[in-house]
Motif scaffolding. Sequence first.
Motif, PDB file in Angstrom:
ATOM      1  N   UNK A 216       0.828  -1.202   0.000  1.00 28.77           N
ATOM      2  CA  UNK A 216       0.000   0.000   0.000  1.00 28.77           C
ATOM      3  C   UNK A 216       0.864   1.255   0.000  1.00 28.77           C
ATOM      4  N   UNK A 217       1.841   1.320   0.903  1.00 30.10           N
ATOM      5  CA  UNK A 217       2.683   2.515   0.989  1.00 30.10           C
ATOM      6  C   UNK A 217       3.496   2.711  -0.283  1.00 30.10           C
ATOM      7  N   UNK A 218       3.966   1.621  -0.878  1.00 27.06           N
ATOM      8  CA  UNK A 218       4.755   1.735  -2.101  1.00 27.06           C
ATOM      9  C   UNK A 218       3.887   2.191  -3.276  1.00 27.06           C
ATOM     10  N   UNK A 219       2.703   1.601  -3.403  1.00 26.11           N
ATOM     11  CA  UNK A 219       1.815   1.981  -4.502  1.00 26.11           C
ATOM     12  C   UNK A 219       1.320   3.412  -4.329  1.00 26.11           C
ATOM     13  N   UNK A 220       1.045   3.803  -3.110  1.00 30.99           N
ATOM     14  CA  UNK A 220       0.599   5.179  -2.858  1.00 30.99           C
ATOM     15  C   UNK A 220       1.677   6.169  -3.264  1.00 30.99           C
ATOM     16  N   UNK A 221       2.933   5.886  -2.876  1.00 32.10           N
ATOM     17  CA  UNK A 221       4.022   6.793  -3.232  1.00 32.10           C
ATOM     18  C   UNK A 221       4.203   6.862  -4.742  1.00 32.10           C
ATOM     19  N   UNK A 222       4.076   5.710  -5.415  1.00 30.25           N
ATOM     20  CA  UNK A 222       4.203   5.713  -6.874  1.00 30.25           C
ATOM     21  C   UNK A 222       3.075   6.496  -7.535  1.00 30.25           C
ATOM     22  N   UNK A 223       1.847   6.361  -7.018  1.00 36.96           N
ATOM     23  CA  UNK A 223       0.717   7.095  -7.578  1.00 36.96           C
ATOM     24  C   UNK A 223       0.867   8.595  -7.349  1.00 36.96           C
ATOM     25  N   UNK A 224       1.333   8.982  -6.177  1.00 33.31           N
ATOM     26  CA  UNK A 224       1.543  10.410  -5.898  1.00 33.31           C
ATOM     27  C   UNK A 224       2.583  10.982  -6.865  1.00 33.31           C
ATOM     28  N   UNK A 225       3.612  10.193  -7.174  1.00 35.03           N
ATOM     29  CA  UNK A 225       4.614  10.654  -8.123  1.00 35.03           C
ATOM     30  C   UNK A 225       4.089  10.794  -9.539  1.00 35.03           C
ATOM     31  N   UNK A 226       3.005  10.104  -9.850  1.00 37.40           N
ATOM     32  CA  UNK A 226       2.436  10.176 -11.197  1.00 37.40           C
ATOM     33  C   UNK A 226       1.435  11.307 -11.366  1.00 37.40           C
TER      34      UNK A 226
END
Length: 332
Positions: A216-226
Amino acid sequence: MTTSSVRRRARVAVGVLAVDAAAFAGLLTLNFALPRAMPGDPVDALFAAGSPDLVADERLRAALAAYYGLDRPPVEQFGHYLAGLVTGDWGVSIRDGVPVTGLLAERLPWTALLVGTALLLGGLVGVLLGAVAGWRRGSRLDTAFVVVAAAVRAVPVFVTGSALIAVFAVWLGWFPLSGTSTRFADPGPIGHLSDIAAHLALPAFTLGLPFAAAQFLLMRAAMVGELGSDHLLAGRAAGLPWRVLRRRYAARTALPPVIAAWGVALGTAVTATVLVETVFRYAGVGLLMSEAINYRDYPVLQGCFVLLTVGVLVTGRLADLVHRCLDPRVRR
């Protein structure tokens, strides 16, 4: 594809194989040395007062040490250990007196079922919630999810497992206390599968919960970067709705590093599996390793370590290949 490109890829492949081979050789050496670094040896464990397999006869004790090769020099034992790995003779369990390969073949499917279920379901839940939270960065839902995920990652799996047993197995009685299936029961094929699922539920949830939080934390960070990327702005300018941009573009672009982390997470899951299977008495490789540590059962410990080491290396390499296939930037 040009000749220089082929040569470059061949050099990269050879380098990767060389690194994996060196890592595997080092792990095999540690696999032999670490069990013998523990205080005592298998015969001492059998000879200990209060042991259910107490060996009080010194001559029998010496015969056992000779039979299992424990009286040989370490270098000779190491050579015998390597030869056994090549020929498939992984030794005989000192505790149970049966071939190690038979024990591993019996326990491995249960561990594969547990780890596969936990990583698959935990990863899917973590990725979906991370995509939603990342797209709604700063909202109350996002804040609540981040707090819960951080709290879940801070709690050890044996604490989570013990709490789940106390609530759902002892107090509510919804799930079995331990084991992989109910013994001496013949409920039929459907009932047998339901029984296995009931025994699997709590261990899989315990093992998959911290993995879901990490994904969850990894996907959230990746989505925020996009969120502010050029292709999303171009898509929005072209009139694409936010729903399409989120699902087809932002989530798809953020997904490759998350998938790569799936393979890396298997290394962490190996340690956690030992604890989870011990807490739930789940008859897998982790519980077998835990019992072998108590008895200083060198052949079983070595077999478990080799099996888990190969699984971690192969899975990590497969995750790297999948990452390269999904992300052209990594290939370049």
